[in-house]
Design a protein around this motif. Structure first.
Motif, PDB file in Angstrom:
ATOM      1  N   ASP A 275       1.005  -1.292   0.429  1.00 24.96           N
ATOM      2  CA  ASP A 275       0.068  -0.127   0.236  1.00 24.96           C
ATOM      3  C   ASP A 275       1.006   0.982  -0.112  1.00 24.96           C
ATOM      4  OD1 ASP A 275      -2.736   1.588   0.160  1.00 24.96           O
ATOM      5  OD2 ASP A 275      -1.421   2.139   1.859  1.00 24.96           O
ATOM      6  N   GLU A 276       2.284   0.936   1.105  1.00 22.75           N
ATOM      7  CA  GLU A 276       2.743   2.503   0.923  1.00 22.75           C
ATOM      8  C   GLU A 276       3.692   2.809  -0.849  1.00 22.75           C
ATOM      9  OE1 GLU A 276       3.877   2.233   5.815  1.00 22.75           O
ATOM     10  OE2 GLU A 276       4.948   1.103   4.105  1.00 22.75           O
ATOM     11  N   LYS A 277       3.975   1.563  -1.375  1.00 14.15           N
ATOM     12  CA  LYS A 277       4.469   1.951  -2.644  1.00 14.15           C
ATOM     13  C   LYS A 277       3.662   2.177  -3.161  1.00 14.15           C
ATOM     14  CE  LYS A 277       7.852  -2.131  -2.446  1.00 14.15           C
ATOM     15  NZ  LYS A 277       7.850  -3.412  -3.369  1.00 14.15           N
ATOM     16  N   LYS A 278       2.275   2.068  -3.202  1.00 10.05           N
ATOM     17  CA  LYS A 278       1.396   2.428  -4.453  1.00 10.05           C
ATOM     18  C   LYS A 278       0.465   4.359  -4.022  1.00 10.05           C
ATOM     19  CE  LYS A 278      -0.389  -2.108  -4.978  1.00 10.05           C
ATOM     20  NZ  LYS A 278      -1.523  -3.038  -5.380  1.00 10.05           N
ATOM     21  N   GLU A 283       1.398   9.630  -5.856  1.00  7.39           N
ATOM     22  CA  GLU A 283       2.047  11.345  -5.625  1.00  7.39           C
ATOM     23  C   GLU A 283       2.872  11.702  -6.856  1.00  7.39           C
ATOM     24  OE1 GLU A 283       0.077  12.461  -3.386  1.00  7.39           O
ATOM     25  OE2 GLU A 283      -0.456  10.458  -3.261  1.00  7.39           O
ATOM     26  N   ILE A 284       3.553  10.621  -7.980  1.00  7.16           N
ATOM     27  CA  ILE A 284       3.996  11.140  -9.256  1.00  7.16           C
ATOM     28  C   ILE A 284       3.372  11.067 -10.174  1.00  7.16           C
ATOM     29  CG2 ILE A 284       6.317  11.608  -7.066  1.00  7.16           C
ATOM     30  CD1 ILE A 284       6.681   8.331  -8.695  1.00  7.16           C
ATOM     31  N   SER A 320      -0.752   9.401 -14.098  1.00  8.83           N
ATOM     32  CA  SER A 320       0.338   9.099 -12.326  1.00  8.83           C
ATOM     33  C   SER A 320       0.975   7.901 -13.015  1.00  8.83           C
ATOM     34  CB  SER A 320      -0.927   8.629 -12.335  1.00  8.83           C
ATOM     35  OG  SER A 320      -1.087   7.473 -11.023  1.00  8.83           O
ATOM     36  N   ALA A 321       2.340   7.830 -12.304  1.00  8.30           N
ATOM     37  CA  ALA A 321       3.082   6.365 -12.038  1.00  8.30           C
ATOM     38  C   ALA A 321       1.766   5.513 -12.180  1.00  8.30           C
ATOM     39  CB  ALA A 321       4.220   6.483 -11.039  1.00  8.30           C
ATOM     40  N   ARG A 613      -4.561  11.016  -9.921  1.00  5.21           N
ATOM     41  CA  ARG A 613      -4.211  11.770  -8.560  1.00  5.21           C
ATOM     42  C   ARG A 613      -2.330  12.023  -9.757  1.00  5.21           C
ATOM     43  NH1 ARG A 613      -3.896  11.254  -2.878  1.00  5.21           N
ATOM     44  NH2 ARG A 613      -6.244  11.277  -2.276  1.00  5.21           N
ATOM     45  N   PRO A 614      -1.542  12.671 -10.277  1.00  4.07           N
ATOM     46  CA  PRO A 614      -1.215  13.741  -8.051  1.00  4.07           C
ATOM     47  C   PRO A 614      -1.854  14.787  -8.463  1.00  4.07           C
ATOM     48  CG  PRO A 614       0.229  13.478  -9.981  1.00  4.07           C
ATOM     49  CD  PRO A 614      -0.044  12.595 -10.404  1.00  4.07           C
ATOM     50  N   PHE A 615      -2.303  14.779  -9.445  1.00  2.00           N
ATOM     51  CA  PHE A 615      -3.402  16.446  -9.998  1.00  2.00           C
ATOM     52  C   PHE A 615      -4.457  16.566  -9.083  1.00  2.00           C
ATOM     53  CE2 PHE A 615      -0.756  15.442 -13.712  1.00  2.00           C
ATOM     54  CZ  PHE A 615       1.078  16.478 -13.145  1.00  2.00           C
TER      55      PHE A 615
END
Length: 666
Positions: A275-278, A283-284, A320-321, A613-615
């Motif tokens: 979850d932290e990776k996603k 955000e990028i 989004s990445a 995301r991230p916009f």
């Protein structure tokens, strides 16, 4: 090795800018003819390594085409022409004058059960759903273009020596992932006589193998402007990535970076949970991921710049990445992410298509324009003389009579080139019994009709100006719906032998005016035959995605739209000729000799903007601008794909169904 490109103006004759093809253009509603080669002597950035944007040029006035023109047959500049946008832009800029002053508005005396603003798929579907619930309803449909269908646009070509028309699509490509369609959207297709399973036979799924043409994604044109040398890399079956890129204009480090990205991605986010990776990826942007997280060099960034362009209408730097991972773009396998379900921060489209593997074969020769034509015929049977019924086969070559669309005796009237200028209730919205609908006619005057109900199915960015009764918060929400610009060019060429010689069917450009060029899809149906001989004429489709990098998609769309709406046909033509010469030259292509006709469908207002995301920080928790923008006001309901927002045909249908349901449940 391809030669380094010279300034286009020095090559106009070589490119065939003096060839005898249609160059009719439109500027602010006046037809003009571009003078090839007589204007700009150079495009900006002709120095080595510079950019080559489309060029503007002077033009000489010519006669305005008469009403006998058959819209699908028109070449040159189509789509959002200056003619179609002149009145909407006048409204936006407050140059039209008062649209409620009775001294300026002619009251026609026409009254309808329903008035629909916008003759795209959503507006036409709304008219259909309304009449299904009220079969005797009188309906008027208004649109600012000279053609119905919105982005579902049909282009026809008539090559010399071919006994049948060539049909192309100037916008909406296909029934994308039908397994994801709602029961309402799929029900409408079935009601119109569309049997999805028939495409499994109509789309020649062995065509590309028969001619040994590489798979989509396996042909990349490295542009001189990015890599110092033009180079076409075609990945033949069984070829490794290293072999594919062996001759590409890359440094050893750049080649190694791309091979790593495609074949050997690492866990570039070690120590983080799934979850932290996603969440980090959300955000990028995809470009941020390649450059800052993976630590790969600028050559890898340049290689991936246009990967997202033709699908999402934005470059990799604006996507989004997390959605790049979800959509299967390279570079994420080493992260070890759980792909059994989408993450909550994925965009709506990426989430709804998750795990679905429908083949991309559900395609009419004119894209989804055939769905539009079936809707128009269902609403106005006289639109195809002598045809009592049409289905998915008979509609392909059906000849529509545009003079039948707006006859007084029709239960449904379709009034083209008639942009709506104002929607206002006759009294307070909550208690009024009718709505005043004002529009600008081809006679240059403002006219007004009334309706019991209205479906506003035009772009939401226009809704904020048309519906001045709306609360300021709703008008502001409509303003947010800035569509992503696109350019769809169809190029009729005398044969497709160069594609066979090069062994490809689709090429992605590393950057520039065009994201991709591809052979028309191999679909034969309803008596229409896709070219089977490489020496036959065919249509090459090119997609341009002008949104710049380095800004939020909504702002990028505005910047790109301002740019492309001031480019005349000559600028697009020169760019098309140069791009195809450079990419296909090693296969024997010669733009001067081989190009026979060009239609450029310019969509300054193209795809409905996807929340991502991230916009869009409000996504997915909301509320979203679309939630606010689509609220019913009195007797007016809101449709269009902007109301989702989601740039798909089924979305447009679903929003139409929702809007009409709101009318009957109120």
């Amino acid at each position: 090795m391809a030669e380094e490109p010279r300034c286009p103006a020095s090559r106009d004759r070589e490119l065939g800018m003096d060839a005898n093809i249609s160059r009719r253009d439109f500027f602010d509603g006046v037809a003009v003819t571009a003078v090839a080669g007589a204007a700009v002597t150079a495009l900006a950035g002709c120095a080595p390594g510079g950019d080559r944007p489309w060029a503007a040029s002077p033009a000489v006035p010519a006669a305005v085409p008469d009403g006998a023109d058959y819209p699908p047959d028109l070449t040159g500049l189509r789509g959002n022409t200056q003619q179609a946008l002149s009145i909407p832009h006048a409204i936006r800029d407050n140059r039209l004058g008062s649209v409620t002053d009775t001294a300026l508005v002619d009251d026609t005396g026409e009254h309808y059960d329903l008035v629909v603003v916008g003759a795209g798929i959503s507006g036409l579907a709304a008219a259909h759903f309304y009449r299904r619930r009220n079969p005797g309803a009188k309906v008027l449909i208004l649109d600012n273009h000279d053609e119905f269908g919105g982005h579902a646009r049909r282009n026809e070509f008539r090559p010399e020596g071919r006994d049948q028309v060539l049909i192309g699509y100037g916008g909406t490509q296909a029934i994308d992932t039908p397994s994801a369609y709602s029961k309402e959207a799929m029900g409408l297709l079935r009601e119109l006589g569309i049997d999805i399973e028939k495409f499994e036979k109509y789309f020649d799924q062995k065509f590309y193998d028969k001619f040994k043409l590489a798979q989509e994604g396996d042909s990349v044109f490295f542009r001189y402007e990015d890599f110092g040398r033009d180079h076409l890399a075609v990945r033949a079956k069984g070829m490794s990535t290293e072999e594919w890129l062996a001759d590409a204009p890359l440094s050893d480090e750049g080649r190694a970076d791309i091979i790593t990205l495609l074949d050997e991605p690492e866990d570039w986010l070690p120590g983080l949970s799934d979850d932290e990776k996603k969440t980090r990826l959300a955000e990028i942007t995809y470009t941020d991921y390649i450059r800052d997280i993976a630590g790969l060099g600028e050559e890898a960034v340049d290689f991936c710049r246009s990967l997202t362009s033709d699908e999402w209408a934005v470059p990799a730097a604006d996507w989004s990445a997390l959605d790049a991972w979800g959509d299967g773009y390279p570079g994420f396998d080493g992260l070890g992410l759980d792909d059994s379900r989408p993450h909550r921060l994925n965009s709506y489209s990426v989430s709804r298509f998750w795990g679905r593997d429908d083949p991309y074969i559900y395609h009419f020769p004119d894209g989804n324009a055939s769905i539009v034509r079936l809707l128009v015929h269902r609403l106005i049977p006289a639109s195809v003389p002598g045809a009592d019924e049409l289905d998915m086969d008979s509609v392909v070559l059906a000849e529509f009579d545009y003079t039948e669309l707006d006859k007084p005796e029709n239960d449904v009237r379709l009034r083209l080139a008639s942009p709506c200028t104002n929607l206002r209730h006759d009294g307070a919205p909550g208690s009024a019994e009718r709505v005043f609908v004002t529009y600008h006619s081809t006679d240059g005057k403002l006219h007004r009709v009334t309706g019991d109900h209205v479906v506003m199915a035009a772009w939401h960015v226009m809704g904020q100006y048309l519906m001045t009764e709306l609360p300021s918060t709703q008008r502001l929400a409509m303003k947010d719906a800035s569509k992503q610009p696109l350019v769809y060019a169809n190029v009729q060429v005398r044969n497709w032998r160069p594609w066979v010689e090069l062994g490809m069917r689709h090429v992605r450009f590393s950057s520039g005016d065009w994201a991709v060029a591809q052979l028309d899809y191999p679909v034969s149906m309803g008596g229409y035959k896709h070219p089977q001989d490489p020496d036959e004429p065919i249509i090459i489709q090119m997609i341009g995605v002008p949104s710049p990098e380095g800004m939020a998609p909504a702002q990028a769309a505005i910047s790109a739209r301002h740019r492309i709406l001031h480019i005349p046909f000559e600028g697009y033509e020169r760019s098309i000729r140069e791009a195809l010469n450079r990419a296909l030259g090693d296969g024997g292509f010669d733009a001067k000799r081989d190009i026979e006709a060009i239609t450029v469908n310019r969509w300054g207002h193209g795809y409905a903007r996807e929340y991502a995301r991230p916009f869009d920080r409000f996504w997915p928790d909301g509320p979203t601008p679309a939630d606010t923008a689509r609220r019913k006001l009195g007797r007016i309901v809101i449709a269009n794909s902007d109301a989702a927002p989601n740039a798909y045909t089924d979305t447009a249908i679903d929003q139409a169904h929702r809007a009409v349901t709101e009318l009957f449940e109120s």
